[in-house]
Design a protein around this motif. Structure first.
Motif, mmCIF file in Angstrom:
data_model
loop_
_atom_site.group_PDB
_atom_site.id
_atom_site.type_symbol
_atom_site.label_atom_id
_atom_site.label_comp_id
_atom_site.label_asym_id
_atom_site.label_seq_id
_atom_site.Cartn_x
_atom_site.Cartn_y
_atom_site.Cartn_z
ATOM 1 N N ASP A 1 -44.274 -33.218 2.655
ATOM 2 C CA ASP A 1 -45.519 -32.588 3.099
ATOM 3 C C ASP A 1 -45.414 -31.066 2.998
ATOM 4 N N LYS A 2 -44.247 -30.512 3.379
ATOM 5 C CA LYS A 2 -44.038 -29.069 3.283
ATOM 6 C C LYS A 2 -44.144 -28.605 1.828
ATOM 7 N N ASP A 3 -43.516 -29.368 0.919
ATOM 8 C CA ASP A 3 -43.559 -28.998 -0.497
ATOM 9 C C ASP A 3 -44.981 -29.080 -1.055
ATOM 10 N N HIS A 4 -45.736 -30.088 -0.617
ATOM 11 C CA HIS A 4 -47.121 -30.201 -1.064
ATOM 12 C C HIS A 4 -47.933 -28.977 -0.627
ATOM 13 N N LYS A 5 -47.762 -28.570 0.623
ATOM 14 C CA LYS A 5 -48.545 -27.452 1.143
ATOM 15 C C LYS A 5 -48.154 -26.127 0.487
ATOM 16 N N VAL A 6 -46.851 -25.903 0.308
ATOM 17 C CA VAL A 6 -46.409 -24.667 -0.328
ATOM 18 C C VAL A 6 -46.882 -24.605 -1.778
ATOM 19 N N SER A 7 -46.745 -25.723 -2.515
ATOM 20 C CA SER A 7 -47.163 -25.739 -3.920
ATOM 21 C C SER A 7 -48.665 -25.517 -4.050
ATOM 22 N N ARG A 8 -49.444 -26.092 -3.148
ATOM 23 C CA ARG A 8 -50.896 -25.896 -3.182
ATOM 24 C C ARG A 8 -51.246 -24.422 -2.966
ATOM 25 N N LYS A 9 -50.580 -23.774 -2.014
ATOM 26 C CA LYS A 9 -50.858 -22.363 -1.736
ATOM 27 C C LYS A 9 -50.451 -21.465 -2.903
ATOM 28 N N ILE A 10 -49.351 -21.830 -3.577
ATOM 29 C CA ILE A 10 -48.911 -21.045 -4.734
ATOM 30 C C ILE A 10 -49.937 -21.137 -5.858
ATOM 31 N N VAL A 11 -50.421 -22.335 -6.129
ATOM 32 C CA VAL A 11 -51.412 -22.516 -7.198
ATOM 33 C C VAL A 11 -52.727 -21.838 -6.823
ATOM 34 N N ASP A 12 -53.111 -21.899 -5.549
ATOM 35 C CA ASP A 12 -54.325 -21.193 -5.110
ATOM 36 C C ASP A 12 -54.174 -19.688 -5.302
ATOM 37 N N PHE A 13 -52.972 -19.161 -5.014
ATOM 38 C CA PHE A 13 -52.697 -17.735 -5.209
ATOM 39 C C PHE A 13 -52.792 -17.375 -6.696
ATOM 40 N N ALA A 14 -52.304 -18.284 -7.539
ATOM 41 C CA ALA A 14 -52.389 -18.063 -8.985
ATOM 42 C C ALA A 14 -53.848 -18.021 -9.435
ATOM 43 N N LYS A 15 -54.666 -18.916 -8.890
ATOM 44 C CA LYS A 15 -56.089 -18.943 -9.251
ATOM 45 C C LYS A 15 -56.780 -17.659 -8.790
ATOM 46 N N GLU A 16 -56.464 -17.225 -7.581
ATOM 47 C CA GLU A 16 -57.076 -16.004 -7.042
ATOM 48 C C GLU A 16 -56.794 -14.798 -7.939
ATOM 49 N N ASN A 17 -55.622 -14.805 -8.569
ATOM 50 C CA ASN A 17 -55.226 -13.671 -9.410
ATOM 51 C C ASN A 17 -55.454 -13.941 -10.889
ATOM 52 N N LYS A 18 -56.298 -14.968 -11.172
ATOM 53 C CA LYS A 18 -56.682 -15.280 -12.556
ATOM 54 C C LYS A 18 -55.460 -15.435 -13.464
ATOM 55 N N THR A 19 -54.471 -16.163 -12.953
ATOM 56 C CA THR A 19 -53.227 -16.386 -13.684
ATOM 57 C C THR A 19 -53.390 -17.499 -14.716
ATOM 58 N N SER A 20 -52.799 -17.321 -15.879
ATOM 59 C CA SER A 20 -52.823 -18.368 -16.899
ATOM 60 C C SER A 20 -51.462 -19.039 -17.057
ATOM 61 N N VAL A 21 -50.387 -18.387 -16.561
ATOM 62 C CA VAL A 21 -49.031 -18.940 -16.666
ATOM 63 C C VAL A 21 -48.277 -18.708 -15.356
ATOM 64 N N ILE A 22 -47.606 -19.746 -14.869
ATOM 65 C CA ILE A 22 -46.690 -19.619 -13.730
ATOM 66 C C ILE A 22 -45.278 -19.796 -14.271
ATOM 67 N N ARG A 23 -44.399 -18.880 -13.917
ATOM 68 C CA ARG A 23 -43.016 -18.982 -14.372
ATOM 69 C C ARG A 23 -42.089 -19.247 -13.194
ATOM 70 N N LEU A 24 -41.183 -20.211 -13.400
ATOM 71 C CA LEU A 24 -40.191 -20.604 -12.409
ATOM 72 C C LEU A 24 -38.803 -20.511 -13.034
#
Length: 358
Positions: A235-258
């Protein structure tokens, strides 16, 4: 571009319905194994229909058993029949034309007293985040009924079409324990995700409880507690990953690098007191959640070479070791060391992206 996800829905069958599921599930895997055995003996894919299958199952389910058997046969053929998979865990499958659902139940054909009848099973179709309703609005695939942790679960395959974003905006994400994730976007915009201190406290509580139960010799309760801990971590991983992707959308990101996850347990920045947490936390699961949530939004995920990402100064390129949580360079650059990692991940060399479990 499309992605197939599995929506898990908890079922609440009556005792009679549970008995029906158990009988059909056992019959289903026995049927699949029998068909596979016949195909292996013939060394070829048999052209079968439901009329050729003798089993106490609805015709639609027999057809799915044939499809599953073909899939297993193909896997065996690839290995020249040296290894022939054998199904053990009971389950039963229906195609997307043979089930329906509403806000309270799922209905599909079953065998009752030797006859085919459609049964409506009470189900938790609506989850707290209304995520199920959102996913089930897309193209539906097969329905599988199985048991997980002594609970009956409906698993519905959902295919979602997405459009990959274009552009050059990249988000760098650094994963860790003390800080579960740090992301740096275009323009240096930074955000921290999760609460490592809280995670450490909760996991310590689980370990203490397990030790107490071990002294009392209660293995079944320990198993139940382990399942509870895994659900909490997931559940923690789901919530953190959702917030990261939302942050990427807010900043008009096209690529996430890990960072590529290979050897992360050997290279993760931690101390002896954090070792227990390090070796029980699934970095791979969090990365996978980030990947599939990003893909649903059309955001590409790339893996980069993690070498020196936490030691290289983003300003001058010199390498320094951080002291505690602060990174300081002789050139005057100073930042939180996890932020430095995320900044460097944005520009690190991209590798193949195939990363083993961590």
């Amino acid at each position: 571009m499309s992605q197939t996800l599995t929506v898990n829905i908890k079922l609440h069958p009556t005792k009679a319905q549970q008995a029906t599921f158990e009988a059909m599930s056992r019959t289903y895997i026995a049927t699949v194994n029998r068909i596979v055995s016949d195909m292996v003996a013939a060394q070829t894919m048999l052209d079968l229909t439901s009329r050729h299958v003798v089993a106490d199952l609805p015709s639609a389910v027999k057809n799915q058993a044939i499809q599953d058997a073909k899939s297993v046969f193909r896997k065996a053929k690839k290995k020249d029949f040296r290894v022939v998979p054998f199904l053990k865990k009971p389950y039963c499958t229906w195609n997307n034309q043979n089930y329906s659902f509403d806000f309270e139940s799922i209905a599909f054909p079953v065998i009752i007293d030797g006859k085919v009848a459609k049964a409506a099973i009470q189900a938790d179709m609506v989850d707290p985040d209304n995520r199920n309703a959102e996913l089930l609005a897309h193209k539906l695939g097969t329905l599988r009924i199985t048991m997980k942790s002594n609970k009956w679960i409906a698993q519905i395959a959902v295919t979602i079409d997405t459009i990959e974003k274009t552009g050059t905006r990249v988000l760098g994400v650094d994963l860790g324990l003390k800080v579960p994730a740090v992301a740096v976007a275009e323009g240096g915009k930074t955000k921290f995700f999760g609460n490592g201190r809280q995670n450490k406290y909760v996991k310590r509580q689980f370990r203490t409880k397990r030790k107490e139960l071990g002294q009392k010799k209660k293995p079944n309760v320990i198993k139940s507690l382990n399942n509870k801990e895994q659900r909490w971590m997931k559940d923690k991983d789901h919530k953190v990953s959702r917030k990261i992707v939302d942050f990427a959308k807010e900043n008009k990101t096209s690529v996430i690098r890990l960072e590529k996850l290979a050897n992360i347990r050997q290279t993760a920045r931690t101390s002896r007191k954090h070792n227990k947490n390090l070796h029980t936390w699934s970095f791979y699961r969090l990365a996978t959640f980030i990947m599939y949530k990003a893909k649903l939004e059309g955001i590409k995920v790339e893996y980069v070479d993690p070498a020196y990402t936490s030691q290289t100064c983003p300003s001058c390129g010199e390498r320094n070791k951080a002291k505690d949580r602060t990174y300081t360079c002789a050139c005057g650059f100073t930042k939180h060391r996890d932020v430095v990692g995320a900044m460097n991940i944005r520009y690190a060399s991209v590798v193949d992206g195939h990363s083993p479990s961590a």
